[in-house]
Design a protein around this motif. Sequence first.
Motif, mmCIF file in Angstrom:
data_model
loop_
_atom_site.group_PDB
_atom_site.id
_atom_site.type_symbol
_atom_site.label_atom_id
_atom_site.label_comp_id
_atom_site.label_asym_id
_atom_site.label_seq_id
_atom_site.Cartn_x
_atom_site.Cartn_y
_atom_site.Cartn_z
ATOM 1 N N VAL A 182 1.729 -7.834 -1.436
ATOM 2 C CA VAL A 182 3.143 -7.760 -1.493
ATOM 3 C C VAL A 182 3.265 -8.222 -3.097
ATOM 4 N N THR A 183 3.265 -8.702 -3.426
ATOM 5 C CA THR A 183 4.074 -9.507 -5.295
ATOM 6 C C THR A 183 3.252 -7.946 -5.802
ATOM 7 N N ASP A 184 2.583 -7.619 -5.889
ATOM 8 C CA ASP A 184 2.268 -6.442 -6.801
ATOM 9 C C ASP A 184 2.732 -5.153 -6.138
ATOM 10 N N GLY A 185 3.422 -4.972 -5.373
ATOM 11 C CA GLY A 185 3.866 -4.264 -4.526
ATOM 12 C C GLY A 185 5.509 -3.532 -5.356
ATOM 13 N N ILE A 186 6.236 -5.221 -5.392
ATOM 14 C CA ILE A 186 8.080 -5.613 -5.609
ATOM 15 C C ILE A 186 6.940 -4.828 -7.325
ATOM 16 N N HIS A 187 6.424 -5.660 -7.715
ATOM 17 C CA HIS A 187 6.005 -4.743 -8.782
ATOM 18 C C HIS A 187 5.825 -3.572 -9.777
ATOM 19 N N GLN A 188 5.392 -2.623 -8.713
ATOM 20 C CA GLN A 188 5.373 -1.325 -8.817
ATOM 21 C C GLN A 188 6.262 -0.790 -8.947
ATOM 22 N N LEU A 220 3.553 1.114 -0.227
ATOM 23 C CA LEU A 220 2.726 -0.454 -0.573
ATOM 24 C C LEU A 220 2.299 -2.160 0.231
ATOM 25 N N ALA A 221 3.171 -1.850 1.321
ATOM 26 C CA ALA A 221 2.946 -3.037 2.371
ATOM 27 C C ALA A 221 3.294 -2.260 3.470
#
Length: 260
Positions: free
Chosen positions: A159-165, A227-228
């Motif tokens: 989830v955190t990587d998705g936000i960064h993407q 992404l999630a």
Amino acid sequence: MAYVFDNAATETEDRFRVLEAVYDAVSIERLREFGVGRGWRCLEVGGGGGSMARWLAQQVGPTGQVVATDIDPSRMRHTDDGVEVLRHDITTDELPSATYDLVHARLVLLHLPGRLHALDRIRHTLKPGGVLVLDEFDCSYLPLLAAPGPGDAALYARVTDGIHQLIYARGGDPDWGRHALSAMRRAGFVDLAQRSHSESWTGGSLGAKLHRANTVQVRRELVARGLATAEEIRRFLTLLEDPDLVMNSYLMHTIRGRRP
């Protein structure tokens, strides 16, 4: 291209309050080191809720000036007569030349596709000898220190990587904190220095509430882009309330440089 975390969203007020509660003390400590004082003229870029602009106004007193700008200043709670609030885009709108003793920006340039152009504009608006202070995250360093159960670390990372993407997709740079000093050097700043801050956050803490506000605001886009999943986001928001969860905070770099 729109900013990922739109100021008009209902989650914005929570995000601003958490950022102020978690990071104002860090920003203020750094600015005190640079000796901001009476009579200074200061520009706060991306004023958010206005807390740093109000603090600067207290430091510069009636003989100084504080201008706080934002692309959407409607969330800025400005009660101090020493703060002038302007709607302003640092990448396109005009700035006065050689005017300010200090420019401060926290968590602004990492979101801007035109961040290098913004550095040039900031250097131009500083007086010779004036100081730029940036507080910026390096989101490449976001370890989970303790997970309540199996699979939680992978969920947290997804989830955190998705936000960064999402930030990358809008032209931002979530790792900007570790790139900013070299960019400032190329932009002509001198006497560069950097200090960093991180701490642990537990589930249910203010830091966890920052993750929550960010995730709730972009949950639909995370799902739409694959992404999630909606279920992963639901589980992630539940995980953020678990006191057995221990996260490392975002690594925030404070970078200082002076206009020659």
